[in-house]
Write an enzyme that holds these catalytic residues in place. Structure first.
Site: not given
Length: 341
Positions: A30, A75
């Site tokens: 990110r 994740d």
């Protein structure tokens, strides 16, 4: 340089390489503009399960920052998705489960899924694509620790105190241990899939372990985290947030070759607690990433100095890279550590 001579791998065996290794938790993702551009129109979990996309995202920070390891882009809930558990990542919130696991019958339902049934084809392909390009730079595979996964599952999503998960430990310890034991096997299968495809290190993340008492960690959590990590045949790192009160227990009886330390405890104090036969990882305070460079530089040099108290040191943050971080700050840290470390 052979992969076995990589500074990260040498540090995890207790050696002090000429260049102190450095990588960052959440380095892939990110904070990078190239990541945000690549992710347009693609949901998080779909990105993780698209091999070419996951591989490219994993490689981006290695190319940009020159870090000493890639960490696989995924994740912690991906192995649960692969097991057929209904979960989505809600932007601004995190993992949300359609059917929380809160009763003995809920535990019966979810633990009926065979951990060996996980279809890790996409994961293995992504790892192979990454390692083909990395050459002598190690790839770190990762998985969520049983407690952190259970905290999400039992709560149904993110929580501050994980009251339901901690409550299950004491109200129904049998159900808790069955659930945590199953999650340990799920995480283990995920780590094995990454190892078999080419990862040369693994890290187990226990992001929410800081909500536990020392007694609860020892009785209800450490045995299951040990199951997830032990006997994998490659070096391992165990990391948790807020684990200072039971930092020595994060070694998992010697199963972990390295222990990650968050920003709250100076590394020389951590090394004294952990002992002379474990490598420390950390622990730049992520808050300093927004400070002027002279302030950040002084902090990094202090972390390096304190890390010399341990048998070996892997420089990292005390938690993940914040999304608003200027990537140039990370590149400068890598250059500084390689120059001065």
């Amino acid at each position: 340089m052979a992969l076995s001579d990589a500074p990260l791998l040498r540090a995890l065996t207790g050696d002090r390489p000429e260049r102190t290794p450095v990588w960052f938790m959440r380095q892939a993702g990110r904070s990078l503009p190239e990541y945000r551009e690549l992710r347009v129109g693609t949901r998080m979990l779909d990105a993780c399960l698209t091999p070419e996309l996951a591989a490219e995202i994993t490689l981006q920070p290695v190319r940009r920052h020159g870090v000493d390891a890639a960490v696989f882009f995924s994740d912690i809930v991906i192995p649960l998705r692969l097991a057929g558990v209904e979960v989505e990542i809600e932007p601004g919130r995190g993992p949300v489960f359609a059917n929380p696991v809160r009763t003995a019958s809920d535990v019966d339902r979810i633990t009926a899924i065979d951990p060996d049934s996980l279809d890790s084809t996409a994961i293995a392909e992504a790892v192979r694509l990454v390692t083909a390009e990395l050459g002598d730079t190690p790839l770190i595979g990762f998985a969520g620790a049983p407690f952190t996964l259970a905290a999400y599952l039992v709560e149904g999503g993110p929580s501050k105190e994980h009251m339901r998960a901690r409550g299950m430990m004491h109200a129904d310890p049998d159900s808790w241990n069955r659930l945590a034991g199953w999650l340990a096997q799920i995480s283990r299968r995920f780590l094995i899939a990454q190892r078999d495809a080419g990862a040369s290190v693994v890290q187990l993340f226990d992001s929410w372990a800081g909500s536990l008492s020392t007694a609860d960690f020892r009785e209800f959590v450490a045995p299951h985290s040990t199951t997830a990590l032990e006997g994998l045949g490659i070096p391992s790192i165990h990391f948790g947030v807020g684990t200072g009160p039971f930092l020595h227990d994060m070694r998992l009886g010697g199963v972990a070759d390295g222990v990650g330390v968050d920003w709250r405890m100076p590394l020389d104090e951590a090394a004294a607690i952990l002992g002379p036969d474990v490598t420390v990882q950390g622990n730049i305070d992520p808050a300093f990433l927004s400070a002027p460079w002279p302030v950040l530089e002084a902090h990094v040099l202090d972390v390096l100095a304190r890390g010399r108290a341990a048998r070996a040191h892997i420089v990292n943050l005390g938690h993940g890279v914040p999304p608003e971080t200027d990537p140039d700050q990370l590149t400068r840290i890598v250059e500084l550590v390689h120059e001065r470390g």
